[in-house]
Write a protein that holds these residues in place. Structure first.
Motif, PDB file in Angstrom:
ATOM      1  N   GLY A 229       2.686   5.302  -3.014  1.00 51.75           N
ATOM      2  CA  GLY A 229       1.261   5.647  -3.002  1.00 51.75           C
ATOM      3  C   GLY A 229       0.316   4.488  -3.278  1.00 51.75           C
ATOM      4  N   PHE A 230       0.792   3.245  -3.139  1.00 51.01           N
ATOM      5  CA  PHE A 230      -0.113   2.088  -3.271  1.00 51.01           C
ATOM      6  C   PHE A 230      -1.028   2.024  -2.037  1.00 51.01           C
ATOM      7  N   GLU A 231      -2.152   1.344  -2.209  1.00 49.52           N
ATOM      8  CA  GLU A 231      -3.079   1.169  -1.081  1.00 49.52           C
ATOM      9  C   GLU A 231      -3.268  -0.325  -0.815  1.00 49.52           C
ATOM     10  N   LEU A 232      -3.195  -0.711   0.456  1.00 53.21           N
ATOM     11  CA  LEU A 232      -3.385  -2.127   0.804  1.00 53.21           C
ATOM     12  C   LEU A 232      -4.854  -2.507   0.639  1.00 53.21           C
ATOM     13  N   VAL A 233      -5.105  -3.569  -0.134  1.00 54.71           N
ATOM     14  CA  VAL A 233      -6.487  -4.037  -0.344  1.00 54.71           C
ATOM     15  C   VAL A 233      -6.781  -5.201   0.581  1.00 54.71           C
ATOM     16  N   ASP A 234      -5.812  -6.121   0.721  1.00 55.98           N
ATOM     17  CA  ASP A 234      -6.058  -7.322   1.519  1.00 55.98           C
ATOM     18  C   ASP A 234      -4.738  -7.955   1.955  1.00 55.98           C
ATOM     19  N   ALA A 235      -4.763  -8.645   3.083  1.00 57.33           N
ATOM     20  CA  ALA A 235      -3.603  -9.426   3.538  1.00 57.33           C
ATOM     21  C   ALA A 235      -4.147 -10.730   4.107  1.00 57.33           C
ATOM     22  N   LEU A 236      -3.696 -11.852   3.549  1.00 56.44           N
ATOM     23  CA  LEU A 236      -4.225 -13.165   3.946  1.00 56.44           C
ATOM     24  C   LEU A 236      -3.081 -14.095   4.309  1.00 56.44           C
ATOM     25  N   ALA A 237      -3.179 -14.751   5.466  1.00 57.44           N
ATOM     26  CA  ALA A 237      -2.117 -15.683   5.879  1.00 57.44           C
ATOM     27  C   ALA A 237      -2.374 -17.060   5.285  1.00 57.44           C
ATOM     28  N   PHE A 238      -1.298 -17.730   4.853  1.00 54.16           N
ATOM     29  CA  PHE A 238      -1.407 -19.130   4.398  1.00 54.16           C
ATOM     30  C   PHE A 238      -0.104 -19.827   4.735  1.00 54.16           C
ATOM     31  N   GLY A 239      -0.151 -20.809   5.611  1.00 60.85           N
ATOM     32  CA  GLY A 239       1.072 -21.477   6.053  1.00 60.85           C
ATOM     33  C   GLY A 239       1.977 -20.474   6.745  1.00 60.85           C
ATOM     34  N   TYR A 240       3.254 -20.482   6.378  1.00 59.81           N
ATOM     35  CA  TYR A 240       4.209 -19.535   6.963  1.00 59.81           C
ATOM     36  C   TYR A 240       4.177 -18.182   6.245  1.00 59.81           C
ATOM     37  N   ALA A 241       3.365 -18.079   5.188  1.00 61.28           N
ATOM     38  CA  ALA A 241       3.404 -16.870   4.351  1.00 61.28           C
ATOM     39  C   ALA A 241       2.171 -15.997   4.534  1.00 61.28           C
ATOM     40  N   THR A 242       2.336 -14.710   4.208  1.00 60.78           N
ATOM     41  CA  THR A 242       1.177 -13.819   4.113  1.00 60.78           C
ATOM     42  C   THR A 242       1.126 -13.285   2.694  1.00 60.78           C
ATOM     43  N   TYR A 243      -0.077 -13.287   2.112  1.00 63.23           N
ATOM     44  CA  TYR A 243      -0.292 -12.767   0.762  1.00 63.23           C
ATOM     45  C   TYR A 243      -0.854 -11.358   0.874  1.00 63.23           C
ATOM     46  N   PHE A 244      -0.218 -10.435   0.154  1.00 64.83           N
ATOM     47  CA  PHE A 244      -0.643  -9.035   0.192  1.00 64.83           C
ATOM     48  C   PHE A 244      -1.151  -8.632  -1.189  1.00 64.83           C
ATOM     49  N   LEU A 245      -2.302  -7.944  -1.197  1.00 70.55           N
ATOM     50  CA  LEU A 245      -2.796  -7.383  -2.455  1.00 70.55           C
ATOM     51  C   LEU A 245      -2.840  -5.863  -2.307  1.00 70.55           C
ATOM     52  N   PHE A 246      -2.112  -5.175  -3.200  1.00 67.43           N
ATOM     53  CA  PHE A 246      -2.068  -3.709  -3.189  1.00 67.43           C
ATOM     54  C   PHE A 246      -2.685  -3.171  -4.477  1.00 67.43           C
ATOM     55  N   GLN A 247      -3.175  -1.933  -4.385  1.00 65.24           N
ATOM     56  CA  GLN A 247      -3.713  -1.279  -5.599  1.00 65.24           C
ATOM     57  C   GLN A 247      -2.966   0.017  -5.847  1.00 65.24           C
ATOM     58  N   LYS A 248      -2.645   0.243  -7.131  1.00 69.12           N
ATOM     59  CA  LYS A 248      -2.008   1.511  -7.519  1.00 69.12           C
ATOM     60  C   LYS A 248      -3.084   2.599  -7.551  1.00 69.12           C
ATOM     61  N   LYS A 249      -2.801   3.679  -6.900  1.00 72.93           N
ATOM     62  CA  LYS A 249      -3.793   4.768  -6.837  1.00 72.93           C
ATOM     63  C   LYS A 249      -3.475   5.839  -7.850  1.00 72.93           C
TER      64      LYS A 249
END
Ligand SMILES: C[S@@+](CC[C@H](N)C(=O)[O-])C[C@H]1O[C@@H](n2cnc3c(N)ncnc32)[C@H](O)[C@@H]1O
Length: 249
Positions: A229-249
């Motif tokens: 039940g987490f919600e995706l807040v943001d996804a940002l690419a950097f180099g070969y990686a993607t950074y994901f920020l999720f929020q607990k609902k």
């Protein structure tokens, strides 16, 4: 033998050389991202904190940081750095010691999730993170894109790094990193690293062999949203990686 157990005392030296300015840029970017979203004073759990690349500067900035890393020797390096700066960072090799705490933010950054090679274990950690987060708390992690590594395996025999550097202060480093993919789905890599040289005037040599599982974003984000039940807040690419920020609902 756990990853980095052999090389923890040289980890910062090796990684700073290997990634150079790119690593300090990444650190600055990680810090800026956290600072721009979360007020100082909040409680952060750095899971897979390593030698404290993020835990130390975040604690210096006034965040209340707890560090977990399965490798005791990495945590010893972190603790030495914290003590030298008069910072208090509680550390533990397992989550169990901090299960009575509740956090505003949990981070597992710089390929940490790829060290967890079983789905059962990964899901277990995610369930724990959910329990350990306050309502509305956030979880920040990164995932590497597997394709560049598969290309390195196909086109250059898996050779990721093979460099010899002589440093201005007389230190030297021979740095060899290889990856190979042997499973049918090509997402489980054998990681091999052999590093030697002169560090602070003394010769050193260390070798690492462990596996990395390249989880796809769908595998990870699907479980966090659908099962927990987490919600995706943001996804940002950097180099070969993607950074994901999720929020607990
Ligand atoms: C590449 S290092 C990244 C360290 C740090 N997060 C950073 O940004 O520099 C990955 C770290 O994750 C830790 N790690 C891997 N699997 C872990 C697990 N199951 N529990 C705790 N730590 C783990 C390793 O010991 C290692 O120190």
């Amino acid at each position: 033998m756990l990853p980095h157990e052999n090389c923890a005392n040289f980890y910062d030296f090796v990684f700073n050389n290997r990634f150079g300015h790119g690593l300090s840029q990444l650190t600055q970017r990680n810090i800026n991202d956290i600072q721009s979203r979360f007020p100082k004073g909040i409680k952060i759990l750095d899971f897979g904190a390593g030698t404290g690349r993020l835990a130390i500067p975040l604690a210096e900035m006034g965040y209340e940081v707890f560090a977990v890393d399965q490798c005791k020797k990495m945590l010893q390096v972190l603790q030495e750095k914290a003590e030298a700066k008069n910072l208090v960072i509680p550390t533990s090799t397992t989550l169990d010691n901090f299960k009575h705490e509740s956090f505003d933010l949990i981070i597992s950054v710089f390929t940490v999730l790829h060290y967890i090679t079983s789905e059962e274990a990964l899901h277990g950690y995610f369930r724990d993170f959910k329990d350990m987060l306050k309502p509305g708390g956030h979880y920040l992690f990164d995932l590497e894109n597997v394709e560049p590594y598969q290309n390195i395996y196909r086109r250059q025999n898996g050779l990721v790094h093979n460099r010899q550097n002589v440093l201005p202060d007389g230190d030297r480093i021979n740095d060899l990193v290889k990856v190979s993919f042997s499973t049918p789905d090509n997402t489980l890599a054998d990681y091999h690293e052999k590093v030697s040289g002169i560090y602070k005037g003394s010769t050193f040599e260390c070798e690492e062999n462990f596996q990395l599982k390249f989880w796809t974003p769908q595998e990870v984000t699907g479980f966090l949203t659908t099962n927990l039940g987490f919600e995706l807040v943001d996804a940002l690419a950097f180099g070969y990686a993607t950074y994901f920020l999720f929020q607990k609902k």
